[in-house]
Write an enzyme that holds these catalytic residues in place. Structure first.
Site, PDB file in Angstrom:
ATOM      1  N   GLU A 306       0.811  -1.226   0.000  1.00  0.00           N
ATOM      2  CA  GLU A 306       0.000   0.000   0.000  1.00  0.00           C
ATOM      3  C   GLU A 306       0.839   1.269   0.000  1.00  0.00           C
ATOM      4  OE1 GLU A 306      -4.048  -1.293   2.141  1.00  0.00           O
ATOM      5  OE2 GLU A 306      -2.340  -1.106   3.498  1.00  0.00           O
TER       6      GLU A 306
HETATM    7  C1  LIG Z   1      -0.835  -6.302   3.769  1.00  0.00           C
HETATM    8  C2  LIG Z   1      -1.954  -5.438   4.235  1.00  0.00           C
HETATM    9  N1  LIG Z   1      -1.917  -4.119   4.322  1.00  0.00           N
HETATM   10  C3  LIG Z   1      -3.137  -3.680   4.948  1.00  0.00           C
HETATM   11  C4  LIG Z   1      -4.068  -4.856   4.575  1.00  0.00           C
HETATM   12  O1  LIG Z   1      -3.150  -5.964   4.620  1.00  0.00           O
HETATM   13  O2  LIG Z   1      -5.205  -5.026   5.444  1.00  0.00           O
HETATM   14  C5  LIG Z   1      -4.941  -4.967   6.845  1.00  0.00           C
HETATM   15  C6  LIG Z   1      -6.265  -5.068   7.606  1.00  0.00           C
HETATM   16  O3  LIG Z   1      -6.971  -6.240   7.250  1.00  0.00           O
HETATM   17  C7  LIG Z   1      -4.244  -3.646   7.225  1.00  0.00           C
HETATM   18  O4  LIG Z   1      -4.030  -3.593   8.619  1.00  0.00           O
HETATM   19  C8  LIG Z   1      -2.908  -3.598   6.468  1.00  0.00           C
HETATM   20  O5  LIG Z   1      -2.224  -2.385   6.810  1.00  0.00           O
END
Ligand SMILES: CC1=[NH+][C@H]2[C@@H](O1)O[C@H](CO)[C@@H](O)[C@@H]2O
Length: 494
Positions: A306
């Site tokens: 992200e």
């Molecule tokens: C790899 C990843 N990046 C995000 C995503 O997973 O969802 C999570 C919550 O489900 C969140 O906490 C995390 O920052």
């Protein structure tokens, strides 16, 4: 009437043959014998059995093939069990575990635990009889990497909570523990060369509570505790995104030279290290060096997820600099799968967290020779709500009841990713909504059992109607252990 133990095992072994009419009963005279190199496993077993049985259960070196007591031997195991499997032979007057490594004996001990009455998990003396059904079990894992992740950044969880979770993971043959140590809302480990990361970056958490962090001694305590359960710790420092806590701690880490405020909400995707500042790479080097030095395991997780505030070009530039630093300090890189598009290093391991059954980045990496860790968010994310009335957890990847967590095949889930390219399976537990150890347990149990079985047991044994019965038979064990599990209506609890 307690369930038949041989119908209660999670994960289910490769082969279980009952010895009808044969029962082994532990008594006050029972002794534990171990191969010298496996004394720690014998001591672990005694540590489980002594409080509940009240028996002395002395542990001593095995000489020859003992004809009585419980023997943990590093010889005579069938070749099929490899380096993580075992053979368990329960006869009327002896129990013999054979494996090629102490890890194999440790996994066999978890099966032996589950063949004893649930009250064997009590920390206070219980009445017997301490029976074990006669059986011959030959067992070994489908995948060699069987992981669980705990996010200690969104909400900080103290060492005692982490140790308790590690104990629970060990019972289900999990052998890797991934600690998500940094994120936007918190930095959770001391870095001597950047002291404000912990003292300021670790001073709060989601919701604005006091946060916290591990000293190096506490991190080492977690590493050693996990190792005593044959579990390898994998530290994660999430970069170049999810870095607000670090950037709030040091203005110089920001492109504009200004430190943003600490964050206590649960937004994602707004932070990015400053890719074109040299100090960023000094930061990366110092952090990786200091944490790698405390980490005996072979892996370092660099996050990489992200990075929406980092341009594709900058993301590539960052990884070109960061990945070699991890290798420099002797670690193999793990990362959330998007990072793998930036490298041709086939030893780097993408951790797939998508909700789709196809992903071009991962498929291309597998075509180059990379292995994958499977953590699809709509199957393996233990922070997803069970259903719409679940008080804790998130739901962005969908609702995950126990059957959903069980009904997928890591070996075929992603197109273009055959079983031979799957290093293993991992169940992440993010803690935006999880404040206490009991919150962790409510989300992890019973679904951890499903992921543990997918990671260990042969696909040929995969059957929801049979699994749910065995899972339900774990309930009394969890009650004895004080585990705050969710009594899913899909599972027939005792
Ligand atoms: C790899 C990843 N990046 C995000 C995503 O997973 O969802 C999570 C919550 O489900 C969140 O906490 C995390 O920052």
């Amino acid at each position: 009437q307690a369930a038949e133990p041989l119908q209660s095992l999670v994960p289910v072994p490769v082969s279980v043959q009952a010895r009808s009419g044969v029962t082994h009963t532990l008594t006050a005279a029972t002794k534990i014998y171990t191969a010298p190199a496996a004394r720690d496993v014998g001591t672990f077993l005694a540590g489980v059995l002594r409080p509940s049985t009240g028996y002395a259960l002395p542990v001593s070196d095995a000489t020859g093939t003992p004809a009585d007591g419980i023997s943990l031997l590093l010889s005579g195991a069938p070749g099929t069990v490899g380096d993580q499997g075992y053979q368990l032979d329960v006869a009327a007057n002896s129990i013999v575990l054979r494996a090629n490594t102490s890890e194999g004996l440790f996994t066999g001990v978890q099966t032996l635990r589950q063949l004893l009455p649930a009250k064997v998990e009590s920390t206070t003396a219980q009445t017997g009889p301490w029976t074990v059904p006669g059986t011959v079990i030959v067992d070994y894992p489908r995948f060699s990497y069987r992981g669980a992740m705990l996010d200690v950044a969104r909400h900080f969880h103290p060492v005692s909570t982490v140790k308790r979770y590690i104990d629970q993971l060990a019972l289900y043959k999990i052998n890797y523990f991934h600690l998500h140590l940094s994120d936007d809302q918190g930095w959770r480990i001391v870095v001597d060369s950047w002291p404000r990361l912990a003292t300021y970056g670790g001073s709060t958490q989601v919701g604005g509570g006091p946060g916290g962090y591990y000293t190096k001694a506490q991190y080492s305590e977690i590493v050693q505790y996990a190792a005593s359960r044959k579990i390898t710790v994998i530290p994660e420092i999430d970069m170049p995104g999810h870095t607000n806590a670090a950037q709030a701690s040091y203005a110089e880490l920001n492109c504009n030279g200004q430190a943003p405020p600490l964050r206590t909400d649960i937004e994602v995707g707004y932070s990015s290290l400053c890719v074109n500042k040299e100090i960023t790479y000094q930061f990366v080097e110092d952090v990786v060096r200091e944490i790698a030095a405390l980490t005996p395991g072979p892996y370092f997780h660099i996050g990489g997820d992200e990075a929406h505030a980092t341009s594709d070009a900058d993301y590539q530039t960052f990884m070109n600099r960061a990945l070699p630093i991890v290798k420099k300090y002797g670690k193999t890189v793990l990362g959330w799968h998007e990072f793998v598009k930036t490298t041709t290093d086939t030893t780097a391991i993408p951790q797939y967290w998508g909700t789709s059954t196809s992903n071009a980045t991962v498929q291309a990496a597998v075509a180059r020779g990379n292995k994958v860790i499977m953590s699809p968010a709509n199957k393996a994310y233990l922070d997803m709500k069970y259903n719409s009335s679940t008080p804790l957890g998130l739901s962005w990847a969908g609702l995950i009841e126990v059957q959903t967590a069980y009904e997928w095949n890591p070996g075929t889930h992603l197109s273009g990713v055959p079983e031979s390219a799957v290093r293993g399976v991992e169940a992440p537990l993010w803690t935006e909504t999880l404040v206490t150890g009991r919150d962790i347990e409510f989300m992890a149990f019973p679904r951890l059992g499903a992921i543990a079985e997918l990671a260990w047991s042969p696909w040929s044994t995969h059957n929801w109607d049979q699994f749910k019965v065995r899972l339900g038979n774990q309930g009394p064990r969890w009650t004895t252990m004080g585990i705050n599990f969710y009594r899913s209506t899909q599972v027939p609890w005792d």
